[in-house]
Design a protein around this motif. Structure first.
Motif, PDB file in Angstrom:
ATOM      1  N   LEU A  33      41.254  43.185  56.733  1.00 27.06           N
ATOM      2  CA  LEU A  33      42.483  43.234  57.357  1.00 27.06           C
ATOM      3  C   LEU A  33      42.067  44.469  58.045  1.00 27.06           C
ATOM      4  N   ILE A  34      41.849  43.855  59.811  1.00 19.80           N
ATOM      5  CA  ILE A  34      41.976  45.224  60.066  1.00 19.80           C
ATOM      6  C   ILE A  34      42.784  45.200  61.443  1.00 19.80           C
ATOM      7  N   ALA A  50      50.631  49.887  54.337  1.00 13.58           N
ATOM      8  CA  ALA A  50      51.381  50.632  53.197  1.00 13.58           C
ATOM      9  C   ALA A  50      52.459  49.264  52.890  1.00 13.58           C
ATOM     10  N   ALA A  51      52.586  48.374  53.079  1.00 11.04           N
ATOM     11  CA  ALA A  51      53.070  47.213  52.771  1.00 11.04           C
ATOM     12  C   ALA A  51      52.110  45.940  52.085  1.00 11.04           C
ATOM     13  N   ALA A  52      51.010  45.791  53.045  1.00 10.69           N
ATOM     14  CA  ALA A  52      50.018  44.788  51.929  1.00 10.69           C
ATOM     15  C   ALA A  52      49.771  45.817  50.533  1.00 10.69           C
ATOM     16  N   ARG A  66      41.286  34.996  40.097  1.00  7.48           N
ATOM     17  CA  ARG A  66      40.624  35.230  41.110  1.00  7.48           C
ATOM     18  C   ARG A  66      40.839  35.877  41.208  1.00  7.48           C
ATOM     19  N   LYS A  67      39.862  37.355  41.400  1.00  7.38           N
ATOM     20  CA  LYS A  67      40.590  38.831  41.504  1.00  7.38           C
ATOM     21  C   LYS A  67      40.205  38.898  43.148  1.00  7.38           C
ATOM     22  N   VAL A  68      41.242  39.510  43.951  1.00  6.54           N
ATOM     23  CA  VAL A  68      41.936  39.989  44.913  1.00  6.54           C
ATOM     24  C   VAL A  68      41.158  41.176  45.731  1.00  6.54           C
ATOM     25  N   GLU A  69      40.511  41.936  46.536  1.00  2.00           N
ATOM     26  CA  GLU A  69      40.237  42.652  46.799  1.00  2.00           C
ATOM     27  C   GLU A  69      40.839  42.386  48.544  1.00  2.00           C
ATOM     28  N   LEU A  70      40.845  43.755  49.091  1.00  2.20           N
ATOM     29  CA  LEU A  70      41.618  43.946  50.410  1.00  2.20           C
ATOM     30  C   LEU A  70      40.739  45.026  50.763  1.00  2.20           C
ATOM     31  N   LYS A  94      31.784  38.440  53.984  1.00  2.00           N
ATOM     32  CA  LYS A  94      32.205  36.920  53.998  1.00  2.00           C
ATOM     33  C   LYS A  94      33.245  37.212  53.720  1.00  2.00           C
ATOM     34  N   VAL A  95      34.058  37.776  54.328  1.00  2.00           N
ATOM     35  CA  VAL A  95      35.722  37.424  53.943  1.00  2.00           C
ATOM     36  C   VAL A  95      36.287  36.252  53.782  1.00  2.00           C
ATOM     37  N   ASP A  96      37.498  36.101  53.067  1.00  2.00           N
ATOM     38  CA  ASP A  96      37.879  34.466  52.973  1.00  2.00           C
ATOM     39  C   ASP A  96      38.788  34.550  54.084  1.00  2.00           C
TER      40      ASP A  96
END
Ligand code: PHB
Length: 390
Positions: A33-34, A50-52, A66-70, A94-96
């Motif tokens: 997330l940029i 904040a919304a994410a 599946r674990k999600v990482e920001l 290696k972001v998805d």
């Protein structure tokens, strides 16, 4: 026979357990997330982050097992930084999925990286029409300036506004707003006395407003990006434009919910068109605004927050469709065609254009429960971006 079945069952269970363990150890699903967390566009970064985080708090950090990482990065809205960060996120982390993009030049800088690396890029803020054409890997959950500008150009001539001057930030979304508003206003029989463009960086509106005063149009049409609206409003008031009989009309970027409460009486009565108001009267929006304010010291969510929140939903839903597996092409396919109820109203990700189709509302600034809000008084349903060339 019986024994054989038992052995088979045991072997089967062992295999399943091994498979489960492998699945649990699978690398997390990474969302790069940029956002502009500092600099002129920092409010956009703050709102979207904040919304994410709210989305994740409400929906969990695991999707289909599946674990999600920001992975959040600050580009300070400098496109060279956005490009460098996107490259690092793709190559090293290696972001998805890539996401965010506070301003148009940032989205344009990352588009070739999305294409080359076959990584879906979810544009949550930037709003120049042509962005989705810069890469087939881009999906947009914000809006476009042509989408919201045309409604106001239809409303104005029916409401005693026969002549305007346009004033826009001198880059992609401003040029879109100027063009689509003017063309429609002229088509409707209106007159455009002048078209003024102010620099994006550190704009000084004073000399432009003086010119508008001299030209004395019925109204001034404005687009400036989220975060710059309060300055326009202040100078509009200080120069006595409203008292000189010049009305202010704008895209909702100007009466931004992030700043509106502090704009003062000069904002009262200003008519804008946009896709989101914190005062949108739906149950889904009330729930969203309440939860957002509770999690963020009473900060009011703006249209950027909704772009981020819906962007997270689009990513989660497509990951779900792949059963947690992901993969660039499968994720992109899963994003296309999604239909859901957003806090802004019903929305649809057009599979052909990968752009968002949504309602556009006409709103007027009013005091409600002691605070200024954009109160919706009319709606155009399911508006596609009129700016697409194909
Ligand atoms: C953009 O740069 O595309 C942009 C930024 C802020 C807005 C609208 C568009 O409010």
């Amino acid at each position: 026979m019986h024994k054989r079945t038992l052995i088979q069952a045991a072997a089967c269970a062992a295999l399943l357990a091994a498979g489960g363990a492998a699945f649990a150890q699978q690398a997390p699903f990474k969302i790069g997330l940029i956002l502009p967390m500092t600099g002129q566009q920092a409010t956009t970064g703050r709102q979207i982050e904040a919304a994410a985080r709210l989305w994740i708090a409400q929906n969990g950090d695991t999707v289909a097992g599946r674990k999600v990482e920001l992975v959040l990065k600050d580009d300070a809205s400098v496109p060279d930084q956005t490009r460098r960060l996107a490259q690092e996120l793709v190559v090293n982390d290696k972001v998805d999925v890539l996401a965010g993009m506070g301003i148009t030049p940032s989205a344009m800088a990352v588009a070739p990286i999305a294409t080359q690396s076959r990584t879906p890029l979810v544009v949550m803020a930037a709003a120049t029409s042509s962005i989705t054409e810069a890469s087939p890997w881009i999906v947009r959950t914000s809006f476009t300036l042509p989408q919201v500008s045309v409604a106001l150009a239809d409303w104005a001539p029916k409401n005693n506004i026969k002549s305007v001057v346009t004033l826009v930030s001198d880059y992609g979304p401003g040029i879109d707003a100027e063009r689509f508003f003017s063309e429609r206003f002229l088509f409707n029989g209106g007159k455009v006395a002048d078209k003024l463009r102010v620099p994006l960086r550190s704009p000084d509106f004073a000399p432009f407003l003086q010119k508008v005063r001299d030209l004395k149009p019925d109204a001034l049409f404005v687009f400036v990006p989220s975060g710059a609206g309060a300055a326009v409003m202040k100078q509009f008031g200080e120069r006595g434009m409203d008292k000189a009989g010049i009305r202010l009309i704008a895209t909702g970027d100007v009466t931004d919910d992030d700043q509106l409460a502090d704009m003062g009486d000069v904002a009262l009565g200003v008519v804008t068109s946009h896709h989101y108001s914190a005062a949108h009267p739906s149950a889904a929006n009330k729930k969203f605004v309440e939860a957002f304010q509770k999690a963020n010291k009473n900060l009011r969510p703006n249209f950027m927050a909704v772009g981020g929140y819906d962007g997270m939903r689009v990513i989660y839903e497509s990951l779900k469709k792949t059963g947690g597996k992901g993969g660039g092409q499968a994720l992109l396919d899963g994003m296309k065609g999604q239909i859901f109820e957003s806090p802004r109203g019903p929305v649809f990700i057009d599979a052909q254009t990968r752009d968002i189709v949504q309602n556009v509302y006409l709103r007027k600034v009013e005091r409600k429960d002691g605070q200024l809000y954009n109160v919706e008084f009319d709606v155009l349903k399911d508006v596609k971006d009129p700016g697409k060339t194909k």
